[in-house]
Write a protein that holds these residues in place. Sequence first.
Motif, PDB file in Angstrom:
ATOM      1  N   LEU A  61      59.491  76.246  71.194  1.00 39.01           N
ATOM      2  CA  LEU A  61      58.815  76.505  70.167  1.00 39.01           C
ATOM      3  C   LEU A  61      57.427  76.990  70.802  1.00 39.01           C
ATOM      4  O   LEU A  61      56.863  78.167  70.272  1.00 39.01           O
ATOM      5  CB  LEU A  61      58.347  75.192  69.270  1.00 39.01           C
ATOM      6  N   ASP A 107      66.839  67.692  64.250  1.00 41.77           N
ATOM      7  CA  ASP A 107      66.208  69.059  64.276  1.00 41.77           C
ATOM      8  C   ASP A 107      66.154  69.543  65.852  1.00 41.77           C
ATOM      9  O   ASP A 107      66.444  68.777  66.878  1.00 41.77           O
ATOM     10  CB  ASP A 107      64.828  69.205  63.502  1.00 41.77           C
ATOM     11  N   SER A 108      66.176  70.751  65.885  1.00 43.14           N
ATOM     12  CA  SER A 108      66.129  71.671  67.187  1.00 43.14           C
ATOM     13  C   SER A 108      67.248  71.411  68.099  1.00 43.14           C
ATOM     14  O   SER A 108      67.733  72.646  68.729  1.00 43.14           O
ATOM     15  CB  SER A 108      64.823  70.900  67.940  1.00 43.14           C
ATOM     16  N   TYR A 133      67.051  74.835  65.851  1.00 42.51           N
ATOM     17  CA  TYR A 133      65.861  75.710  66.013  1.00 42.51           C
ATOM     18  C   TYR A 133      66.481  77.061  66.326  1.00 42.51           C
ATOM     19  O   TYR A 133      67.298  77.073  67.180  1.00 42.51           O
ATOM     20  CB  TYR A 133      65.063  75.323  67.355  1.00 42.51           C
ATOM     21  N   SER A 138      61.979  78.996  61.785  1.00 35.87           N
ATOM     22  CA  SER A 138      62.758  77.772  61.437  1.00 35.87           C
ATOM     23  C   SER A 138      61.983  76.442  61.436  1.00 35.87           C
ATOM     24  O   SER A 138      62.400  75.507  60.874  1.00 35.87           O
ATOM     25  CB  SER A 138      63.885  77.699  62.202  1.00 35.87           C
ATOM     26  N   ALA A 139      61.112  76.322  62.500  1.00 37.69           N
ATOM     27  CA  ALA A 139      60.545  75.118  62.583  1.00 37.69           C
ATOM     28  C   ALA A 139      59.648  74.859  61.472  1.00 37.69           C
ATOM     29  O   ALA A 139      59.467  73.429  61.226  1.00 37.69           O
ATOM     30  CB  ALA A 139      59.678  74.940  64.128  1.00 37.69           C
TER      31      ALA A 139
END
Length: 427
Positions: A61, A107-108, A133, A138-139
């Motif tokens: 990210l 997540d991710s 991700y 998207s985050a």
Amino acid sequence: MAIGVVGPHDLVEQIMTIGAGLPAAADWRLVGAPHSEEQETYEKFSRIADTIDVVLFTGPLQHDLARQTGELPVPATYVPMSGASLYASLLRGVLSHGIDPARVSIDSLPATDVEEAYSELGIGTAGVHLSEYDRPESARAFAGFHEQLYRQGATTAALTTIRSVAKKLTAADVPVLRMMPTVHTLRLALNTAALLGTGSRLEESRIAIVVVELAASARPSYAGPGNYWQQELKLSLHQALLADARLTGATVAPRDENSYVVTATVGSLSQATDGFRVAPFLDRIRTELGVAVEVGIGLGITARDADANAMVAVEKARNSGGAAAYLVSGDGTVLSLPLRQRRRADKEPVVTTKAAKLLDRLIEGLGDGPEAMVVDAEIVADVLAIAPRSARRVLQSLAEEGLAWPLPPVKGSAAGRPRQPYRLVKT
């Protein structure tokens, strides 16, 4: 070698602690740039960019946010988020928080990593919800993704890799565990950054060969030691090349009667050409000497390869009429580098009608050959039928208007004032 570390405070601190204890720590220096919010990533990075050789972001990210905001002037890598961080988080969640690992939102992480981790643990994934991700966009949906599932009773906790998401979920009273990269992962990421920085340094220290060749239109009709115009032109060209070469630590040497070779490193030449966006030397030579040259740049693993590529490049410049310099790299890539547009003075010099008419008369009386464009007071006096003193004033006036360029004085055999030649500049 300086390695920048950019990311949340806790991860930056952990990476710098791990890095200081590695055997290779003596060969590098870690420069931390921690942020409080992900949006500060590029700002924090830009503050240290001039002092580092490579940057390690604490996650994909941060890496993507920095790349979206601006161009990264140094090589960059990031700590990968993998299933290894999932094991420790799940164990911590079971032991300390009593969560059900079969009913969580994650997540991710890539789906394959999650499936592999759960398969090894012998736990089914029917109640596991995943949001992978993709890009920074998207985050932004991660917090809502986790909270909605928890409110619906589908999950017992959320697992996230992003600090800001963990803070939002905590504020919303959603049980959350932050997945942190393992120490082993951080060590590998640091080694990757060091290798990337070393490779970049080696790339910048490679030899670059630049061939600067007089265009055919600027060459004398005959060569030899008796052609004083040719000797003056070569000296002036050499001086102009040295003026730019000194700024990059390059060397300049004659290649033959009509060309010079400039030897530099890829890194220094990149700085002199704004990252290989503009041609080197062309602007100074055309502005100060008023002659056309062809410039070819060669890069290669060895000096021999670079020289061969430079000759290919100068041939391309010759075929283009010298309108741009050309670069040929070791892998055969060809770039056209346009002439740098120098900033003009606030007030443009105005060419007087009288000076322009005098220049036209001189050129008409001298002819069009390249040798004819180099004159002194004696030649001007003869062509314009005026006294030598008046001829010197004419040449000074033309030089002030940018219509003539003074060349190095030439000492004669007899005592007295050295002869001062000038190169006339066609408008």
